[in-house]
Design a protein around this motif. Structure first.
Motif, PDB file in Angstrom:
ATOM      1  N   UNK A   1       1.536  10.891   4.299  1.00  0.00           N
ATOM      2  CA  UNK A   1       1.467  10.856   2.843  1.00  0.00           C
ATOM      3  C   UNK A   1       2.020   9.543   2.307  1.00  0.00           C
ATOM      4  N   UNK A   2       3.134   9.089   2.866  1.00  0.00           N
ATOM      5  CA  UNK A   2       3.729   7.819   2.429  1.00  0.00           C
ATOM      6  C   UNK A   2       2.802   6.661   2.768  1.00  0.00           C
ATOM      7  N   UNK A   3       2.165   6.711   3.932  1.00  0.00           N
ATOM      8  CA  UNK A   3       1.207   5.661   4.306  1.00  0.00           C
ATOM      9  C   UNK A   3       0.103   5.568   3.265  1.00  0.00           C
ATOM     10  N   UNK A   4      -0.426   6.714   2.877  1.00  0.00           N
ATOM     11  CA  UNK A   4      -1.513   6.738   1.880  1.00  0.00           C
ATOM     12  C   UNK A   4      -1.031   6.201   0.527  1.00  0.00           C
ATOM     13  N   UNK A   5       0.144   6.645   0.094  1.00  0.00           N
ATOM     14  CA  UNK A   5       0.632   6.281  -1.235  1.00  0.00           C
ATOM     15  C   UNK A   5       1.075   4.828  -1.323  1.00  0.00           C
ATOM     16  N   UNK A   6       1.410   4.214  -0.200  1.00  0.00           N
ATOM     17  CA  UNK A   6       1.899   2.829  -0.224  1.00  0.00           C
ATOM     18  C   UNK A   6       0.818   1.816   0.119  1.00  0.00           C
ATOM     19  N   UNK A   7      -0.423   2.242   0.244  1.00  0.00           N
ATOM     20  CA  UNK A   7      -1.490   1.294   0.596  1.00  0.00           C
ATOM     21  C   UNK A   7      -1.734   0.258  -0.491  1.00  0.00           C
ATOM     22  N   UNK A   8      -1.286   0.549  -1.704  1.00  0.00           N
ATOM     23  CA  UNK A   8      -1.396  -0.436  -2.773  1.00  0.00           C
ATOM     24  C   UNK A   8      -0.271  -1.448  -2.773  1.00  0.00           C
ATOM     25  N   UNK A   9       0.701  -1.283  -1.858  1.00  0.00           N
ATOM     26  CA  UNK A   9       1.786  -2.254  -1.739  1.00  0.00           C
ATOM     27  C   UNK A   9       3.069  -1.853  -2.448  1.00  0.00           C
TER      28      UNK A   9
ATOM     29  N   UNK B   1       5.595  11.410  -6.695  1.00  0.00           N
ATOM     30  CA  UNK B   1       4.224  11.259  -6.186  1.00  0.00           C
ATOM     31  C   UNK B   1       4.072  11.945  -4.827  1.00  0.00           C
ATOM     32  N   UNK B   2       5.101  11.822  -3.984  1.00  0.00           N
ATOM     33  CA  UNK B   2       5.075  12.502  -2.686  1.00  0.00           C
ATOM     34  C   UNK B   2       5.079  14.011  -2.896  1.00  0.00           C
ATOM     35  N   UNK B   3       5.920  14.470  -3.815  1.00  0.00           N
ATOM     36  CA  UNK B   3       6.017  15.901  -4.104  1.00  0.00           C
ATOM     37  C   UNK B   3       4.678  16.443  -4.601  1.00  0.00           C
ATOM     38  N   UNK B   4       4.031  15.706  -5.514  1.00  0.00           N
ATOM     39  CA  UNK B   4       2.743  16.142  -6.059  1.00  0.00           C
ATOM     40  C   UNK B   4       1.680  16.176  -4.961  1.00  0.00           C
ATOM     41  N   UNK B   5       1.668  15.158  -4.109  1.00  0.00           N
ATOM     42  CA  UNK B   5       0.648  15.061  -3.064  1.00  0.00           C
ATOM     43  C   UNK B   5       0.791  16.167  -2.032  1.00  0.00           C
ATOM     44  N   UNK B   6       2.034  16.578  -1.769  1.00  0.00           N
ATOM     45  CA  UNK B   6       2.277  17.561  -0.715  1.00  0.00           C
ATOM     46  C   UNK B   6       2.515  18.973  -1.247  1.00  0.00           C
ATOM     47  N   UNK B   7       2.597  19.107  -2.579  1.00  0.00           N
ATOM     48  CA  UNK B   7       2.860  20.425  -3.155  1.00  0.00           C
ATOM     49  C   UNK B   7       4.252  20.930  -2.848  1.00  0.00           C
TER      50      UNK B   7
ATOM     51  N   UNK C   1      13.988   4.396  -6.491  1.00  0.00           N
ATOM     52  CA  UNK C   1      13.186   3.221  -6.134  1.00  0.00           C
ATOM     53  C   UNK C   1      11.964   3.619  -5.314  1.00  0.00           C
ATOM     54  N   UNK C   2      12.113   4.697  -4.533  1.00  0.00           N
ATOM     55  CA  UNK C   2      10.990   5.166  -3.733  1.00  0.00           C
ATOM     56  C   UNK C   2      11.172   4.898  -2.252  1.00  0.00           C
ATOM     57  N   UNK C   3      10.136   5.209  -1.491  1.00  0.00           N
ATOM     58  CA  UNK C   3      10.188   5.094  -0.032  1.00  0.00           C
ATOM     59  C   UNK C   3       9.037   4.252   0.486  1.00  0.00           C
ATOM     60  N   UNK C   4       9.291   3.535   1.561  1.00  0.00           N
ATOM     61  CA  UNK C   4       8.258   2.785   2.276  1.00  0.00           C
ATOM     62  C   UNK C   4       8.505   2.961   3.766  1.00  0.00           C
ATOM     63  N   UNK C   5       7.487   2.752   4.557  1.00  0.00           N
ATOM     64  CA  UNK C   5       7.593   2.974   5.994  1.00  0.00           C
ATOM     65  C   UNK C   5       8.206   1.777   6.713  1.00  0.00           C
ATOM     66  N   UNK C   6       9.060   2.055   7.683  1.00  0.00           N
ATOM     67  CA  UNK C   6       9.507   1.013   8.594  1.00  0.00           C
ATOM     68  C   UNK C   6       8.382   0.752   9.596  1.00  0.00           C
ATOM     69  N   UNK C   7       8.547  -0.236  10.459  1.00  0.00           N
ATOM     70  CA  UNK C   7       7.530  -0.494  11.477  1.00  0.00           C
ATOM     71  C   UNK C   7       7.334   0.736  12.361  1.00  0.00           C
ATOM     72  N   UNK C   8       8.444   1.406  12.691  1.00  0.00           N
ATOM     73  CA  UNK C   8       8.367   2.619  13.503  1.00  0.00           C
ATOM     74  C   UNK C   8       7.598   3.712  12.769  1.00  0.00           C
ATOM     75  N   UNK C   9       7.931   3.904  11.496  1.00  0.00           N
ATOM     76  CA  UNK C   9       7.267   4.927  10.708  1.00  0.00           C
ATOM     77  C   UNK C   9       5.799   4.620  10.478  1.00  0.00           C
TER      78      UNK C   9
END
Length: 217
Positions: A12-20, A27-33, A58-66
């Motif tokens: 979900x985070x990957x999808x939501x952060x594709x815009x940078x 937004x995560x809560x809404x996407x996942x219910x 501020x929100x969340x973004x993925x590390x390289x591992x994530x």
């Protein structure tokens, strides 16, 4: 922490952060219910395990591992969905729901076998590009047919169109390891191709899903 829940968050985070931009808790809560407090709690755990960078508000973004984990899960979903639709004839909506369940249990080795069986597809049924895995033919240096110039030839490696189009192309002789030559570039990126002694015109939207290895000069 349940593995499949963590994987759902990463996808979900990957999808939501594709815009940078970072993924907001709401937004995560809404996407996942899921309720925002539960999301905040999970993001804190994922941060502790090194999968995300997270700061409240501020929100969340993925590390390289994530990101690596999320991309692998996205690939699993897309390959499974493609297998269900193209190989088994499952409807797209049902295939999406099934793939959501199966992606958390299918092994990497089984997924690679599915991918190979499908001919290493480059696009899923939703027409989104599929990330190439280790099983895919990277060493073949394949390229879309549309990248060949007039007079250039190549060897077909993969046909990645939908099942109906792929079956039609196969009936015309567009088979793996078959040689072809681009005779002429037509309007709208269409191509006139010579293959097995015949000249066939194909649209650019189809030609870009036929991957070839360019013939040596």
């Amino acid at each position: 922490m349940r593995k499949n829940i963590a994987e759902e968050y990463l996808e979900t985070i990957l999808y939501l952060t594709k815009g940078g931009r970072p993924a907001k808790t709401k937004d995560i809560a809404d996407a996942m219910g899921i309720k925002p407090p539960s999301v905040s709690e999970m993001l804190t755990k994922l941060k502790e395990e090194g999968y995300v960078e997270y700061q409240p508000y501020a929100g969340a973004s993925l590390t390289e591992l994530g990101k690596a984990e999320a991309i692998q899960m996205e690939r699993k979903h897309q390959v499974l969905e493609t297998f269900l639709v193209d190989a088994l004839g499952v409807g797209l909506e049902e295939a999406h729901d099934e793939a959501c369940e199966m992606e958390h249990t299918v092994s990497d080795s089984t997924l690679s076998k599915m991918c190979a069986f499908l001919g290493h597809p480059r696009f899923c049924p939703d027409d989104h590009p599929i990330t190439m895995g280790e099983c895919c033919e990277k060493s073949e240096e394949s390229m879309p047919l549309t990248e060949l110039k007039e007079g250039e030839g190549g060897i077909i490696k993969i046909v990645c169109a939908d099942k109906g189009t792929r079956d039609y192309l196969l009936s015309l002789g567009f088979l793996p390891d078959t040689a072809l030559t681009v005779k002429k570039r037509l309007p709208s990126n269409s191509l006139l191709v010579r293959i097995k002694g015949a000249e066939i015109a194909i649209g650019g939207d189809i030609a870009e899903k036929i991957f070839v290895k360019k013939a040596s000069a």
